[in-house]
Design a protein around this motif. Sequence first.
Motif, PDB file in Angstrom:
ATOM      1  N   UNK A 126      11.272 -67.352   4.466  1.00  0.00           N
ATOM      2  CA  UNK A 126      12.197 -68.144   5.354  1.00  0.00           C
ATOM      3  C   UNK A 126      13.276 -67.204   6.011  1.00  0.00           C
ATOM      4  N   UNK A 127      13.466 -68.088   7.051  1.00  0.00           N
ATOM      5  CA  UNK A 127      14.893 -68.529   7.822  1.00  0.00           C
ATOM      6  C   UNK A 127      15.158 -69.256   7.819  1.00  0.00           C
ATOM      7  N   UNK A 128      16.610 -69.083   6.786  1.00  0.00           N
ATOM      8  CA  UNK A 128      17.846 -69.408   6.678  1.00  0.00           C
ATOM      9  C   UNK A 128      19.256 -69.564   7.367  1.00  0.00           C
ATOM     10  N   UNK A 129      19.601 -70.558   7.792  1.00  0.00           N
ATOM     11  CA  UNK A 129      20.485 -70.735   8.746  1.00  0.00           C
ATOM     12  C   UNK A 129      21.234 -71.425   8.588  1.00  0.00           C
ATOM     13  N   UNK A 130      22.825 -70.600   9.115  1.00  0.00           N
ATOM     14  CA  UNK A 130      24.101 -71.223   9.058  1.00  0.00           C
ATOM     15  C   UNK A 130      24.379 -72.424  10.472  1.00  0.00           C
ATOM     16  N   UNK A 131      24.179 -73.912   9.970  1.00  0.00           N
ATOM     17  CA  UNK A 131      24.116 -74.448  11.680  1.00  0.00           C
ATOM     18  C   UNK A 131      25.830 -75.001  11.137  1.00  0.00           C
ATOM     19  N   UNK A 132      26.955 -74.925  10.667  1.00  0.00           N
ATOM     20  CA  UNK A 132      27.832 -75.048  10.794  1.00  0.00           C
ATOM     21  C   UNK A 132      28.658 -75.345  11.982  1.00  0.00           C
ATOM     22  N   UNK A 133      29.311 -74.479  12.711  1.00  0.00           N
ATOM     23  CA  UNK A 133      28.922 -74.385  14.574  1.00  0.00           C
ATOM     24  C   UNK A 133      28.974 -75.372  15.144  1.00  0.00           C
ATOM     25  N   UNK A 134      27.313 -76.238  14.262  1.00  0.00           N
ATOM     26  CA  UNK A 134      27.483 -76.955  15.571  1.00  0.00           C
ATOM     27  C   UNK A 134      27.938 -78.367  15.547  1.00  0.00           C
ATOM     28  N   UNK A 135      28.421 -79.056  14.605  1.00  0.00           N
ATOM     29  CA  UNK A 135      29.589 -79.923  14.079  1.00  0.00           C
ATOM     30  C   UNK A 135      28.915 -81.101  13.771  1.00  0.00           C
ATOM     31  N   UNK A 136      27.417 -80.762  13.513  1.00  0.00           N
ATOM     32  CA  UNK A 136      26.996 -81.826  12.933  1.00  0.00           C
ATOM     33  C   UNK A 136      26.155 -81.266  11.124  1.00  0.00           C
TER      34      UNK A 136
END
Length: 395
Positions: A322-332
Amino acid sequence: MRQLASRLAVMSGEGALSVYARAKELEAEGRSIIHLELGEPDFHPAAEVLQAAKDALDAGKDRYCPVQGVPELRQEIAAYMARTRNLRVPPGNIVLAPGCKIALFLALMALLEPGDEVLYPDPGFPGYPSITRGFGGVAVPYELAERNRLQPDPEEVARKITSRTKVLITCSPNNPTGTVYTDEVQRALAELAVKHDLLVLSDEIYARIIFGGAYQSMLSYPGMAERTFIIDGFSKSFAMTGWRLGYTVAPERFVTALDLLAVNSYTCVAEFTQWAAIEALRDAQGATPRMVREFERRHQQFIADLNRIPGFRCLPPEGAFYAWVNIADTGVTAEELCRIMLEEAGVAAISGAAFGDAGRDFVRFSFASSNATLKEATERIQKVSAAWSAAIARR
Ligand SMILES: Cc1ncc(COP(=O)(O)O)c(C=O)c1O
């Protein structure tokens, strides 16, 4: 009208299965979908495993069989534990189950009184808190935070132990983060378990899928043999998800209880699958190491490609797929991002909140797909990333 038992209200389903249902709907409408939501290897069992199942059926091994599992398989699991984890476990302490999930379910059923507290990793496998609550327990999360490189923090675990804490669940490599607990962390957790007389459920279902180094089981630390339940099985390491085969290695004093729960629920695991499982463990052709090398090759490319998508940040996993991706910076939000990826790019992934509150800003992608498919998935996501990259640019 009479109602369901109240325990149902505190249990929950699994995010992967609902995303899968929507992805299937889109496919039925003719859309091309790349499935990166399910935790299922894109491999099948080795030829000799399939042959052993056929031979067992031909030999009439389709009867009820011993509740704990056929002795030959339990012998083989003991040998496998010695070979892959350097553990000496008596075959008599092994109880087969139709999948790790049932093994986990019955172990918690055997151990929990209402109000007992269970410490579990967040993010983690959704069954841990759900099953705990279903048995009247109190599920207490400990965080696998990015600031700790997604490792458990033993000091946090120590702070959360109370007089009601009975069970500590560990999972290395962890689903969804791919974290392989360090020796230092495991040693500290084991010391806490001994100090506070906790029972440990060590979910080792991904133990064989690690990218470098030898696997160290929680059971191997001082004082742990008498308090550790290893939960393991065939779904991931041997690509046998649909065979429904798992097992518990339990301290001797708990084996009778697990046997009783097996008698009261599934009676025994299908006999012919157990004979095939012996061949899987022997792995004459090296199918498992080959599969793991392939996962390792894929993850190097896939993680690099994910990290090029605007607003995505992903630490390389040390195990699992699994890839566990932090997406906080996308703003959505992760939910919105998963919706955009599925509806507009045809890429199915799971929003991290499905694995606990600490997963709120993350998305899990499974890389159990070919390199070409993974490449296409990241290209498709790049194309729709305008939906959020404009917002990043404005900030
Ligand atoms: C951490 C973890 N434990 C247990 C299971 C359940 O495995 P099984 O298919 O053997 O029931 C899974 C499956 O996704 C898992 O990821």
